[in-house]
Design a protein around this motif. Structure first.
Motif, PDB file in Angstrom:
ATOM      1  N   TYR A  31      -8.301   1.661  -0.652  1.00 45.80           N
ATOM      2  CA  TYR A  31      -9.597   0.981  -0.546  1.00 45.80           C
ATOM      3  C   TYR A  31      -9.462  -0.542  -0.443  1.00 45.80           C
ATOM      4  O   TYR A  31     -10.468  -1.248  -0.302  1.00 45.80           O
ATOM      5  N   GLY A  32      -8.250  -1.045  -0.570  1.00 46.87           N
ATOM      6  CA  GLY A  32      -8.035  -2.484  -0.458  1.00 46.87           C
ATOM      7  C   GLY A  32      -8.609  -3.284  -1.611  1.00 46.87           C
ATOM      8  O   GLY A  32      -8.998  -4.434  -1.441  1.00 46.87           O
ATOM      9  N   THR A  33      -8.639  -2.688  -2.800  1.00 49.98           N
ATOM     10  CA  THR A  33      -9.185  -3.384  -3.963  1.00 49.98           C
ATOM     11  C   THR A  33      -8.067  -3.766  -4.929  1.00 49.98           C
ATOM     12  O   THR A  33      -7.052  -3.088  -5.010  1.00 49.98           O
ATOM     13  N   ASP A  34      -8.295  -4.849  -5.654  1.00 52.30           N
ATOM     14  CA  ASP A  34      -7.338  -5.328  -6.647  1.00 52.30           C
ATOM     15  C   ASP A  34      -8.129  -5.933  -7.796  1.00 52.30           C
ATOM     16  O   ASP A  34      -8.745  -6.994  -7.640  1.00 52.30           O
ATOM     17  N   LEU A  35      -8.105  -5.263  -8.929  1.00 51.45           N
ATOM     18  CA  LEU A  35      -8.869  -5.731 -10.083  1.00 51.45           C
ATOM     19  C   LEU A  35      -8.282  -6.988 -10.717  1.00 51.45           C
ATOM     20  O   LEU A  35      -8.927  -7.617 -11.548  1.00 51.45           O
ATOM     21  N   LEU A  36      -7.065  -7.352 -10.326  1.00 50.25           N
ATOM     22  CA  LEU A  36      -6.440  -8.557 -10.877  1.00 50.25           C
ATOM     23  C   LEU A  36      -6.402  -9.701  -9.859  1.00 50.25           C
ATOM     24  O   LEU A  36      -5.746 -10.705 -10.078  1.00 50.25           O
ATOM     25  N   ALA A  37      -7.118  -9.549  -8.751  1.00 51.21           N
ATOM     26  CA  ALA A  37      -7.058 -10.538  -7.667  1.00 51.21           C
ATOM     27  C   ALA A  37      -7.790 -11.834  -8.001  1.00 51.21           C
ATOM     28  O   ALA A  37      -7.359 -12.907  -7.592  1.00 51.21           O
ATOM     29  N   ASP A  38      -8.889 -11.738  -8.722  1.00 49.35           N
ATOM     30  CA  ASP A  38      -9.612 -12.971  -9.053  1.00 49.35           C
ATOM     31  C   ASP A  38      -9.762 -13.093 -10.561  1.00 49.35           C
ATOM     32  O   ASP A  38      -9.691 -12.113 -11.293  1.00 49.35           O
ATOM     33  N   ALA A  39      -9.955 -14.322 -11.000  1.00 44.12           N
ATOM     34  CA  ALA A  39      -9.946 -14.633 -12.431  1.00 44.12           C
ATOM     35  C   ALA A  39     -11.037 -13.889 -13.208  1.00 44.12           C
ATOM     36  O   ALA A  39     -10.774 -13.337 -14.278  1.00 44.12           O
ATOM     37  N   GLU A  40     -12.247 -13.857 -12.690  1.00 44.84           N
ATOM     38  CA  GLU A  40     -13.337 -13.235 -13.434  1.00 44.84           C
ATOM     39  C   GLU A  40     -13.101 -11.743 -13.660  1.00 44.84           C
ATOM     40  O   GLU A  40     -13.124 -11.263 -14.790  1.00 44.84           O
ATOM     41  N   THR A  41     -12.856 -11.015 -12.589  1.00 47.95           N
ATOM     42  CA  THR A  41     -12.632  -9.573 -12.700  1.00 47.95           C
ATOM     43  C   THR A  41     -11.339  -9.283 -13.447  1.00 47.95           C
ATOM     44  O   THR A  41     -11.284  -8.385 -14.289  1.00 47.95           O
ATOM     45  N   GLY A  42     -10.286 -10.057 -13.137  1.00 46.42           N
ATOM     46  CA  GLY A  42      -8.995  -9.854 -13.788  1.00 46.42           C
ATOM     47  C   GLY A  42      -9.069 -10.043 -15.291  1.00 46.42           C
ATOM     48  O   GLY A  42      -8.584  -9.213 -16.052  1.00 46.42           O
ATOM     49  N   ASN A  43      -9.677 -11.143 -15.724  1.00 45.31           N
ATOM     50  CA  ASN A  43      -9.789 -11.396 -17.164  1.00 45.31           C
ATOM     51  C   ASN A  43     -10.621 -10.336 -17.855  1.00 45.31           C
ATOM     52  O   ASN A  43     -10.280  -9.892 -18.953  1.00 45.31           O
ATOM     53  N   GLN A  44     -11.690  -9.919 -17.215  1.00 48.35           N
ATOM     54  CA  GLN A  44     -12.540  -8.876 -17.796  1.00 48.35           C
ATOM     55  C   GLN A  44     -11.734  -7.585 -17.970  1.00 48.35           C
ATOM     56  O   GLN A  44     -11.770  -6.970 -19.039  1.00 48.35           O
ATOM     57  N   TRP A  45     -10.999  -7.174 -16.936  1.00 51.93           N
ATOM     58  CA  TRP A  45     -10.221  -5.940 -17.031  1.00 51.93           C
ATOM     59  C   TRP A  45      -9.130  -6.062 -18.095  1.00 51.93           C
ATOM     60  O   TRP A  45      -8.930  -5.148 -18.896  1.00 51.93           O
ATOM     61  N   LEU A  46      -8.434  -7.192 -18.108  1.00 54.42           N
ATOM     62  CA  LEU A  46      -7.340  -7.389 -19.062  1.00 54.42           C
ATOM     63  C   LEU A  46      -7.842  -7.376 -20.504  1.00 54.42           C
ATOM     64  O   LEU A  46      -7.175  -6.847 -21.399  1.00 54.42           O
ATOM     65  N   GLY A  55     -11.538 -13.052 -26.534  1.00 48.35           N
ATOM     66  CA  GLY A  55     -12.053 -14.327 -26.023  1.00 48.35           C
ATOM     67  C   GLY A  55     -11.058 -15.050 -25.129  1.00 48.35           C
ATOM     68  O   GLY A  55     -11.319 -16.158 -24.682  1.00 48.35           O
ATOM     69  N   GLY A  56      -9.936 -14.418 -24.872  1.00 44.84           N
ATOM     70  CA  GLY A  56      -8.861 -15.066 -24.122  1.00 44.84           C
ATOM     71  C   GLY A  56      -9.131 -15.163 -22.630  1.00 44.84           C
ATOM     72  O   GLY A  56      -9.931 -14.417 -22.069  1.00 44.84           O
ATOM     73  N   THR A  57      -8.461 -16.109 -22.024  1.00 38.99           N
ATOM     74  CA  THR A  57      -8.565 -16.306 -20.581  1.00 38.99           C
ATOM     75  C   THR A  57      -7.171 -16.481 -20.013  1.00 38.99           C
ATOM     76  O   THR A  57      -6.399 -17.297 -20.504  1.00 38.99           O
ATOM     77  N   ALA A  58      -6.881 -15.703 -18.992  1.00 37.27           N
ATOM     78  CA  ALA A  58      -5.616 -15.848 -18.271  1.00 37.27           C
ATOM     79  C   ALA A  58      -5.865 -16.751 -17.074  1.00 37.27           C
ATOM     80  O   ALA A  58      -6.829 -16.565 -16.338  1.00 37.27           O
ATOM     81  N   HIS A  59      -5.005 -17.731 -16.902  1.00 38.69           N
ATOM     82  CA  HIS A  59      -5.125 -18.645 -15.773  1.00 38.69           C
ATOM     83  C   HIS A  59      -4.455 -18.032 -14.553  1.00 38.69           C
ATOM     84  O   HIS A  59      -3.786 -17.006 -14.634  1.00 38.69           O
ATOM     85  N   GLU A  60      -4.635 -18.652 -13.395  1.00 35.74           N
ATOM     86  CA  GLU A  60      -4.142 -18.091 -12.135  1.00 35.74           C
ATOM     87  C   GLU A  60      -2.652 -17.777 -12.177  1.00 35.74           C
ATOM     88  O   GLU A  60      -2.223 -16.739 -11.681  1.00 35.74           O
ATOM     89  N   ALA A  61      -1.852 -18.659 -12.754  1.00 35.94           N
ATOM     90  CA  ALA A  61      -0.407 -18.409 -12.819  1.00 35.94           C
ATOM     91  C   ALA A  61      -0.107 -17.164 -13.651  1.00 35.94           C
ATOM     92  O   ALA A  61       0.787 -16.380 -13.316  1.00 35.94           O
ATOM     93  N   GLU A  62      -0.865 -16.973 -14.727  1.00 34.90           N
ATOM     94  CA  GLU A  62      -0.664 -15.782 -15.566  1.00 34.90           C
ATOM     95  C   GLU A  62      -1.126 -14.518 -14.839  1.00 34.90           C
ATOM     96  O   GLU A  62      -0.479 -13.473 -14.933  1.00 34.90           O
ATOM     97  N   LEU A  63      -2.237 -14.618 -14.110  1.00 31.54           N
ATOM     98  CA  LEU A  63      -2.699 -13.472 -13.320  1.00 31.54           C
ATOM     99  C   LEU A  63      -1.700 -13.130 -12.228  1.00 31.54           C
ATOM    100  O   LEU A  63      -1.441 -11.960 -11.955  1.00 31.54           O
ATOM    101  N   ALA A  64      -1.108 -14.148 -11.627  1.00 29.54           N
ATOM    102  CA  ALA A  64      -0.090 -13.914 -10.604  1.00 29.54           C
ATOM    103  C   ALA A  64       1.115 -13.204 -11.217  1.00 29.54           C
ATOM    104  O   ALA A  64       1.675 -12.278 -10.613  1.00 29.54           O
ATOM    105  N   ALA A  65       1.498 -13.604 -12.422  1.00 27.12           N
ATOM    106  CA  ALA A  65       2.616 -12.944 -13.109  1.00 27.12           C
ATOM    107  C   ALA A  65       2.274 -11.490 -13.423  1.00 27.12           C
ATOM    108  O   ALA A  65       3.133 -10.605 -13.300  1.00 27.12           O
TER     109      ALA A  65
END
Length: 189
Positions: A31-46, A55-65
């Motif tokens: 389906y071409g979806t990635d729940l970790l592709a953007d900060a909002e959706t990624g942080n929510q899923w994580l 209350g934590g937030t992963a920054h782009e570098a952490e999401l990329a990792a």
């Protein structure tokens, strides 16, 4: 890892290995979806998966990792389906997580020694928790049953419950038939 976000897995792994399966399946090639592709959706899923503090937030570098680790786990899972062993480049995200994390050793009142990630709520520690689940699954024999679909357009992680341990498809009705028909047409040409 407390509770996983609601997911639909047709062939779910047993707990706690389900956490690894669900993490790998945050990217759906079909389906071409990635729940970790953007900060909002990624942080929510994580956060829902317990890999990040509430209350934590992963920054782009952490999401990329996290995305790199996910794909590294996927390449290691391919070995369970009899693909060639992953190369050093495939395993480098495992090593990066191990270096960025803090391990905690505990001793319970009954003398049981526990090993786990530091409970600081950082994403690196949550990802280390996934590596520890993989280590435990490798020891108890459940790891070899977690595989990726043999359809190169899918690569979905599934748990092989077959007696022979030779399952190759996340779903025989879709991926299995598609690939078998594709191979039949190629042989007829």
């Amino acid at each position: 890892m407390t509770q996983l976000p609601p997911v639909h897995e047709d062939k779910p792994a047993p707990e706690p290995l389900l956490a690894v399966q669900t993490f790998v399946n945050t990217r759906d090639l079909e389906y071409g979806t990635d729940l970790l592709a953007d900060a909002e959706t990624g942080n929510q899923w994580l956060r829902k998966a317990g890999l990040l503090a509430p209350g934590g937030t992963a920054h782009e570098a952490e999401l990329a990792a996290a995305r790199e680790l996910r794909e590294s786990i996927r390449s290691v899972l391919a070995l369970n389906g009899r693909d060639p062993a992953p190369g050093a480049i495939d395993l480098s995200p495992f090593e990066a997580v191990a270096r960025a994390s803090r391990l905690r050793v505990t001793v319970g009142p009954d003398g049981q020694v526990g090993l786990g990630p530091d409970d600081g709520g950082r994403l690196a520690d949550g990802l280390l928790g996934l590596l520890l689940i993989i280590r435990d699954a490798q020891r108890d024999g459940t790891w070899s049953r977690l595989k990726i679909c043999g359809n190169p357009d899918c690569l979905y992680a599934f748990y092989d419950r077959s007696h022979s341990r030779r399952g190759a498809w996340c779903d025989m009705a879709s991926c299995g038939n598609l690939i078998k028909n594709r191979n039949l047409r190629a042989r007829r040409r």
